[in-house]
Design a protein around this motif. Structure first.
Motif, mmCIF file in Angstrom:
data_model
loop_
_atom_site.group_PDB
_atom_site.id
_atom_site.type_symbol
_atom_site.label_atom_id
_atom_site.label_comp_id
_atom_site.label_asym_id
_atom_site.label_seq_id
_atom_site.Cartn_x
_atom_site.Cartn_y
_atom_site.Cartn_z
ATOM 1 N N ASN A 82 -28.099 -12.623 12.667
ATOM 2 C CA ASN A 82 -28.782 -13.348 13.831
ATOM 3 C C ASN A 82 -28.722 -12.393 14.869
ATOM 4 O O ASN A 82 -29.195 -12.951 16.046
ATOM 5 N N SER A 83 -28.313 -11.342 14.848
ATOM 6 C CA SER A 83 -28.398 -10.316 16.104
ATOM 7 C C SER A 83 -29.712 -9.306 16.017
ATOM 8 O O SER A 83 -29.563 -8.483 16.930
ATOM 9 N N GLY A 87 -33.492 -10.795 20.416
ATOM 10 C CA GLY A 87 -32.615 -11.672 20.684
ATOM 11 C C GLY A 87 -33.145 -12.835 21.490
ATOM 12 O O GLY A 87 -32.839 -13.804 21.760
ATOM 13 N N GLN A 90 -33.997 -15.776 19.285
ATOM 14 C CA GLN A 90 -32.797 -16.654 19.008
ATOM 15 C C GLN A 90 -32.336 -17.404 19.957
ATOM 16 O O GLN A 90 -31.937 -18.756 19.737
ATOM 17 N N ALA A 91 -32.643 -16.951 21.464
ATOM 18 C CA ALA A 91 -32.237 -17.757 22.310
ATOM 19 C C ALA A 91 -33.128 -19.118 22.754
ATOM 20 O O ALA A 91 -32.881 -20.350 22.955
ATOM 21 N N LEU A 106 -26.568 -18.892 16.572
ATOM 22 C CA LEU A 106 -27.659 -18.147 17.087
ATOM 23 C C LEU A 106 -27.029 -17.229 18.336
ATOM 24 O O LEU A 106 -27.674 -16.402 18.813
ATOM 25 N N VAL A 107 -26.381 -18.212 18.999
ATOM 26 C CA VAL A 107 -25.854 -17.647 20.241
ATOM 27 C C VAL A 107 -24.202 -17.603 20.504
ATOM 28 O O VAL A 107 -23.765 -18.937 20.593
ATOM 29 N N LYS A 115 -24.712 -7.375 19.384
ATOM 30 C CA LYS A 115 -25.684 -7.166 20.024
ATOM 31 C C LYS A 115 -25.636 -6.067 20.929
ATOM 32 O O LYS A 115 -26.546 -5.225 20.939
ATOM 33 N N GLN A 137 -30.141 -12.426 25.051
ATOM 34 C CA GLN A 137 -29.375 -13.147 23.825
ATOM 35 C C GLN A 137 -27.917 -13.084 24.260
ATOM 36 O O GLN A 137 -27.090 -13.995 24.195
ATOM 37 N N SER A 141 -25.538 -16.226 25.300
ATOM 38 C CA SER A 141 -24.295 -16.510 24.411
ATOM 39 C C SER A 141 -23.111 -16.708 25.406
ATOM 40 O O SER A 141 -22.274 -17.454 25.087
ATOM 41 N N ALA A 162 -30.183 -16.878 29.794
ATOM 42 C CA ALA A 162 -31.296 -16.057 29.627
ATOM 43 C C ALA A 162 -31.925 -15.318 30.636
ATOM 44 O O ALA A 162 -32.435 -14.231 30.932
#
Length: 440
Positions: A82-83, A87, A90-91, A106-107, A115, A137, A141, A162
């Motif tokens: 999921n990286s 990104g 995913q966020a 995802l994060v 990443k 991302q 995270s 983000a």
């Protein structure tokens, strides 16, 4: 007395919780800003190392780029799932999940580390990728991880991370806020807006403290002069928007799985597919004299700053190299490459409008293509305006972005980030969790 004392205690607790929330967002902004600066400096070093290699061995990309792509996809799938990609999808997907554990897929700090490392690996081997999407991302995270230290779940943490990532990566605080509203949440959240802005400010100030105040692409005073010059607005908007829509369509089709034998082969053999994509990127780089490798920042900055010449095929070959990089499955963003492609489109169209300053045509092409890709017109013209410190072009850029975004939908009905986010939602959530409004 006991009743008054109880009320006073509750008020103190509420007041303390509010300050904890504010401190958390500000602390997160500082950490995100520092991470963005670190990634920016290391990304520059990685690109310099690759170009240094090409100076010693002109055809090194034919070996290094395919092998680097293959290694990156292997490490991504084996250690940092999921990286992949920019990104940002995913966020977006993480915000639409209720379950904390599913969001963590995802994060997370593990994904943030992967990443950063794998984005640098991609740039080290000549990928046509950017670092700004990955910073989103990474920022999400970091904020999500800091949320564990809060007495209760913090709404807007992923959104704030983000937005702070965009602000720090480009040194564009206003664009970071607009990106968070228009692209990440697609709504203005009064409840958390002040805290998000606080995080963005903290990230921006941290970036400025570490590397100073700067404009991403330098400054340009180019503008549209006569009324005839305004004909460039619809032309750039139409061509850039349609091209951006085609790019988005390619990414969405490949990510969703191509039909037939080709799709099955890609799914079964992701590493060999990445190697083939890397070989294609290398060929594009050689054909363009090395100008399509990396983010594309240096090429467009040189055009805006000094009017440097680029190969006529730069825009087309950068489009091909970025498409191959993006569908390969390696971690890397599309922000900077998209702006570079748009700049190339504007540069080519300047031949049709000899009376319009080249710098103005490049800006129009940048905003048109970028708006066509992300279908977020406000973010597009705000970010280009802030990155070039050219407020005289704001109205033409605004009109171009609106035209481009509208025409892009004829080719690709949905913006690339939100379309790709649906894939991550399906993979992460399946049918176990019903859809929910984004809250985190």
């Amino acid at each position: 007395m006991s009743l008054l004392s109880s009320r006073h205690t509750r008020r103190l607790k509420v007041h303390s919780a509010r300050w904890q929330r504010r401190a958390l967002f500000v602390l997160g902004g500082v950490v995100v800003g520092a991470a963005a600066v670190m990634l920016a400096l290391l990304a520059d070093r990685a690109q310099q190392a690759f170009h240094h290699l090409l100076l010693h061995w002109h055809y090194a990309s034919l070996v290094v780029t395919p092998l680097g792509f293959g290694l990156s996809v292997y490490l991504t799938r084996r250690f940092f799932p999921n990286s992949q990609g920019s990104g940002i999808p995913q966020a977006i997907a993480a915000r639409q999940l209720r379950d904390h554990g599913l969001r963590h897929r995802l994060v997370s700090i593990r994904i943030a580390i992967g990443k950063i490392l794998l984005t640098l690996l991609g740039l080290l081997c000549g990928a046509s990728a950017g670092r700004e999407g990955p910073t989103v991302q990474v920022g999400a995270s970091i904020m999500f991880a800091l949320g564990r230290f809060s007495p209760r779940r913090q709404p807007g943490l992923i959104l704030a991370g983000a937005a702070a990532g965009v602000a720090a990566a480009f040194n564009t605080p206003l664009a970071g806020i607009v990106f968070g509203i228009e692209e990440m949440s697609r709504a203005f959240e009064v409840r958390t807006s002040g805290l998000i802005i606080g995080g963005v400010i903290a990230a921006g100030l941290t970036s400025m403290a570490l590397v100073g105040d700067y404009t991403y692409f330098g400054t340009t005073s180019a503008t549209l002069g006569t009324s005839a010059d305004w004909l460039a607005v619809p032309v750039c908007g139409a061509i850039g928007g349609l091209a951006g829509g085609v790019f988005s369509r390619i990414l969405i089709l490949v990510a969703g799985g191509l039909p037939g034998k080709a799709g099955r082969w890609i799914k079964r053999w992701p590493v060999p597919f990445a190697i083939l994509c890397g070989l294609g990127v290398a060929v594009c780089g050689l054909a363009a004299g090395g100008t399509t490798f990396g983010t594309g920042y240096e090429q467009i900055e040189s055009v805006l700053a000094s009017g440097a010449a680029l190969p006529w095929s730069f825009g087309l070959l950068k489009f091909a190299a970025t498409s191959l990089t993006s569908i390969s499955g390696i971690p890397g963003g599309i922000f900077s490459p998209s702006l570079a492609i748009g700049g190339g489109v504007g540069l080519n169209l300047s031949a049709i409008f000899p009376g319009v300053p080249v710098g103005a045509m490049v800006l129009l092409g940048m905003v048109a293509y970028f708006a066509g890709v992300v279908q977020a017109p406000i973010t597009a013209f705000v970010i280009v305006t802030e990155m070039t410190d050219n407020h005289a072009m704001m109205v033409p850029l605004m009109a171009t972005a609106l035209i481009a975004s509208s025409l892009s939908r004829l080719v690709c009905p949905e913006g690339v980030y939100h379309a790709l986010a649906k894939n991550f939602l399906r993979q992460t959530r399946g049918t176990a969790e019903p859809p929910a409004a984004a809250a985190g």
